[in-house]
Design a protein around this motif. Structure first.
Motif, PDB file in Angstrom:
ATOM      1  N   UNK A 121       0.804  -1.216   0.000  1.00 28.24           N
ATOM      2  CA  UNK A 121       0.000   0.000   0.000  1.00 28.24           C
ATOM      3  C   UNK A 121       0.846   1.280   0.000  1.00 28.24           C
ATOM      4  N   UNK A 122       1.898   1.393   0.820  1.00 28.34           N
ATOM      5  CA  UNK A 122       2.716   2.617   0.761  1.00 28.34           C
ATOM      6  C   UNK A 122       3.372   2.843  -0.597  1.00 28.34           C
ATOM      7  N   UNK A 123       3.641   1.767  -1.336  1.00 26.74           N
ATOM      8  CA  UNK A 123       4.223   1.911  -2.672  1.00 26.74           C
ATOM      9  C   UNK A 123       3.194   2.509  -3.617  1.00 26.74           C
ATOM     10  N   UNK A 124       1.975   1.991  -3.563  1.00 28.00           N
ATOM     11  CA  UNK A 124       0.902   2.495  -4.415  1.00 28.00           C
ATOM     12  C   UNK A 124       0.592   3.949  -4.078  1.00 28.00           C
ATOM     13  N   UNK A 125       0.547   4.253  -2.802  1.00 29.90           N
ATOM     14  CA  UNK A 125       0.194   5.608  -2.363  1.00 29.90           C
ATOM     15  C   UNK A 125       1.390   6.559  -2.343  1.00 29.90           C
ATOM     16  N   UNK A 126       2.577   6.035  -2.648  1.00 25.55           N
ATOM     17  CA  UNK A 126       3.814   6.828  -2.647  1.00 25.55           C
ATOM     18  C   UNK A 126       3.973   7.555  -1.308  1.00 25.55           C
ATOM     19  N   UNK A 127       3.799   6.812  -0.239  1.00 26.87           N
ATOM     20  CA  UNK A 127       3.874   7.383   1.098  1.00 26.87           C
ATOM     21  C   UNK A 127       5.277   7.909   1.376  1.00 26.87           C
ATOM     22  N   UNK A 128       5.425   9.184   1.704  1.00 27.26           N
ATOM     23  CA  UNK A 128       6.764   9.730   1.957  1.00 27.26           C
ATOM     24  C   UNK A 128       7.345   9.195   3.264  1.00 27.26           C
ATOM     25  N   UNK A 129       8.669   9.132   3.299  1.00 22.14           N
ATOM     26  CA  UNK A 129       9.403   8.716   4.505  1.00 22.14           C
ATOM     27  C   UNK A 129       9.045   7.301   4.953  1.00 22.14           C
ATOM     28  N   UNK A 130       8.612   6.484   4.015  1.00 21.89           N
ATOM     29  CA  UNK A 130       8.318   5.083   4.322  1.00 21.89           C
ATOM     30  C   UNK A 130       9.322   4.222   3.571  1.00 21.89           C
ATOM     31  N   UNK A 131      10.033   3.351   4.290  1.00 22.60           N
ATOM     32  CA  UNK A 131      11.087   2.568   3.661  1.00 22.60           C
ATOM     33  C   UNK A 131      10.553   1.678   2.541  1.00 22.60           C
TER      34      UNK A 131
END
Length: 218
Positions: A121-131
């Motif tokens: 999910x963080x990859x899809x949402x391009x979550x900043x500061x997430x490894x």
């Protein structure tokens, strides 16, 4: 005694690929000091205690280590492997890899059935500061977005995340770096003395006396 000229080894790769086992084998050597994923080296990460501290803070700790061989396992920094080897010019690194089916099964067993989806999910949402999303290329992200769904099969999600993490070995051209070696988990399990011998040769260190690597555990 303190050893001013320490050999530093980074253990990197995707979670559940055998990095814990690799670290545990090095820990059998009393000449080593190991730092796992959660350690004083990640104390600046107030939220999760998992991201590696800045170089100066890391070196202050390593300088005090009473061991000639120092093992670090910041696998959430695998996307920064090339940069780590630039920052620590005398360090070496192992990229541990394992069959995607086994990694996916281990991932879901240890972290829950939705962990693969949660990791994507963080990859899809391009979550900043997430490894998980850090330095993911546009092509890789596009592939993840093509296949991602909140109700996708859990093992598919975990396998897709395995693919994302291991693409960093190629996107950073690590195969061409003489200070990087790959470590196949299945080989390490089947013959730990042989494989560990290769690693000690890469590090310029003598293999410990005795049969301390004579067995392995999954």
């Amino acid at each position: 005694p303190r050893y001013p000229d320490k050999t530093i080894l980074f253990i990197l790769g995707c979670q559940r690929s055998g990095t814990n086992m690799t670290q545990s084998l090095f820990e059998k050597d009393f000449r080593t000091k190991t730092y796992g994923e959660f350690s004083v080296l990640s104390s600046q990460d107030r939220e999760h205690n998992i991201r590696l501290n800045d170089h100066d803070a890391v070196m202050r700790v390593l300088d005090k280590a009473h061991a000639p061989l120092v093992i670090l396992k910041p696998i959430v920094e695998s996307q920064n492997a090339a940069s780590l080897l630039d920052i620590y010019p005398d360090a070496k690194a192992l990229w541990v890899f394992r069959h995607y089916k086994d990694v996916a099964s281990s991932n879901l067993k240890n972290f829950g059935v939705h962990n693969g989806i949660n990791n994507l999910r963080p990859i899809v949402e391009q979550t900043p500061n997430n490894w998980r999303s850090e330095h993911v290329s546009d092509d890789v992200r596009a592939c993840v977005m093509e296949h991602f769904a909140e109700d996708m099969l859990p093992h598919d999600a975990a396998a897709l995340f395995w693919w994302v993490r291991n693409t960093f070995f190629f996107s950073q051209d690590l195969a061409a770096n003489p200070r990087m070696r790959m470590c196949k988990y299945e080989d390490l399990v089947s013959d730990p003395p042989e494989i560990m011998g290769h690693f000690y040769a890469m590090l310029g260190q003598d293999v410990p006396a005795g049969d301390i690597f004579g067995y392995a555990h999954k």
